[in-house]
Design an enzyme around this catalytic site. Structure first.
Site, short mmCIF file in Angstrom:
data_model
loop_
_atom_site.label_atom_id
_atom_site.label_comp_id
_atom_site.label_asym_id
_atom_site.label_seq_id
_atom_site.Cartn_x
_atom_site.Cartn_y
_atom_site.Cartn_z
N ARG A 50 0.84 -1.21 0.00
CA ARG A 50 0.00 0.00 0.00
C ARG A 50 0.87 1.25 0.00
NH1 ARG A 50 -4.48 0.73 4.63
NH2 ARG A 50 -2.64 1.21 5.88
N LYS A 149 -2.42 7.19 1.35
CA LYS A 149 -2.15 7.41 2.78
C LYS A 149 -1.00 8.42 2.87
CE LYS A 149 -1.85 4.83 7.11
NZ LYS A 149 -2.88 5.56 7.83
N GLU A 182 -15.68 7.42 5.92
CA GLU A 182 -14.94 6.67 6.94
C GLU A 182 -14.89 7.51 8.21
OE1 GLU A 182 -10.83 6.03 5.83
OE2 GLU A 182 -10.69 8.00 4.93
N1 PMP Z 1 -8.91 5.33 7.35
C1 PMP Z 1 -7.95 6.21 7.69
C2 PMP Z 1 -8.12 7.64 7.31
C3 PMP Z 1 -6.81 5.77 8.37
O1 PMP Z 1 -5.85 6.65 8.72
C4 PMP Z 1 -6.69 4.41 8.71
C5 PMP Z 1 -5.45 3.91 9.40
N2 PMP Z 1 -5.34 4.44 10.70
C6 PMP Z 1 -7.74 3.54 8.37
C7 PMP Z 1 -8.81 4.03 7.66
C8 PMP Z 1 -7.67 2.08 8.69
O2 PMP Z 1 -6.73 1.45 7.88
P1 PMP Z 1 -5.85 0.22 8.40
O3 PMP Z 1 -6.81 -0.83 8.82
O4 PMP Z 1 -5.03 -0.17 7.24
O5 PMP Z 1 -5.05 0.72 9.56
#
Ligand code: PMP
Length: 283
Positions: A50, A149, A182
């Site tokens: 990722r 990210k 989200e």
């Molecule tokens: N959305 C955002 C904006 C995030 O920063 C994160 C990670 N903290 C997630 C979703 C969750 O992703 P992951 O399960 O890969 O940590």
């Protein structure tokens, strides 16, 4: 503590980056948050993949190949004797000038920090979280795609401030069309009549690694999981709401905009998936 900087481990006191680094000046860079459970780095390959896709999308060249970077993450964990903890893997655009131009930054800067993690207190998992709807709209996909990210988290931080101002820790963010995207640092799921729903990542969310693992665990347990656009009403009328993320794992929401969710306790499917997730990460 030992920090990985560029191509070697250094003492924390010596882990310094330039004030001309565009990661600092402009939030120009990408990162990952990764867990270590029982001596094993969880889903390391998925996180490295990722990171590389995020970097590619913003035309940032990571100055190490994926295998070397993964080995350096492992070396940082080992050097700090982290058996259960949290890794922050950061790649900035590197040192440039005071201008925006990223093309003058000669080399990306790699930083790896492996530390212990401060979790949400246990009672939050047992009693659930309160969350609110944020007024701050999730980044438009044609501005900064939420799938990247990036080091620029101001969109999420502004929503987080709204949550904190209203006495809670998390906020639900909506996209420019009004669909649920989200939470500020977690993906969102709801349960209605025994079926699990989550927004597609095209609604404006990160492709969460915990989200993907939880969907796989749910499907293995014969739950139906449907990705579909959700509106605020879907959350108001849900039997259960839960959030997933590397730090939070699986955490129930019991109050949404002052509306009680279910019977005010994390629901049975949420608790079942939390248990399954906890077992899975330590196997
Ligand atoms: N959305 C955002 C904006 C995030 O920063 C994160 C990670 N903290 C997630 C979703 C969750 O992703 P992951 O399960 O890969 O940590």
């Amino acid at each position: 503590m030992k920090i990985w900087l560029d191509d070697k481990l250094v003492d924390q006191e010596d882990a310094k980056v330039s004030v001309f680094d565009h990661g600092l000046l402009y939030g120009d860079g990408v990162f990952e948050g990764i867990r270590v459970y029982a001596n094993k780095i969880f889903e390391l390959k998925a996180h490295i993949d990722r990171l590389f896709v995020s970097a590619h999308a913003i035309r940032l060249k990571i100055p190490q190949d994926p295998e070397t970077l993964a080995a350096n993450v492992q070396a940082t964990v080992d050097a700090n004797n982290i058996t259960d903890g949290y890794i922050r893997l950061v790649v900035t655009r590197g040192v440039g000038t005071l201008g925006l131009n990223p093309l003058v930054c000669e080399k990306g800067q790699v930083i790896i920090i492996a530390d212990n993690i401060k979790l949400y207190p246990k009672e939050y998992y047992e009693n659930g979280l309160k969350v609110i709807s944020a007024n701050t709209v999730r980044n438009h996909p044609l501005s900064l795609p939420p799938q990247v990210k990036s080091l620029n988290y101001l969109n999420n931080i502004l929503a987080k401030l709204e949550a904190l101002d209203r006495g809670v820790f998390e906020a639900i963010m909506y996209n420019h069309m009004g669909y649920v995207a989200e939470a500020t640092g977690d993906n969102v799921f709801i349960v209605r009549d025994g079926i699990i729903y989550t927004p597609p990542t095209s609604a404006g969310s990160l492709e969460g690694i915990t989200r993907r693992v939880v969907i796989e665990l749910a499907e293995k347990s014969n739950y139906t999981v449907i990705e579909k656009d959700l509106v605020r009403y879907d959350l108001c009328s849900a039997d259960e709401i839960f959030l997933t993320g590397t730090a939070a794992e699986v955490i129930g929401v019991v109050d949404f905009d002052n509306i009680k969710i279910g019977d005010g306790k994390p629901g049975p499917i949420t608790m079942d998936l939390l248990k399954k997730f906890e077992t899975y990460v330590r196997q």
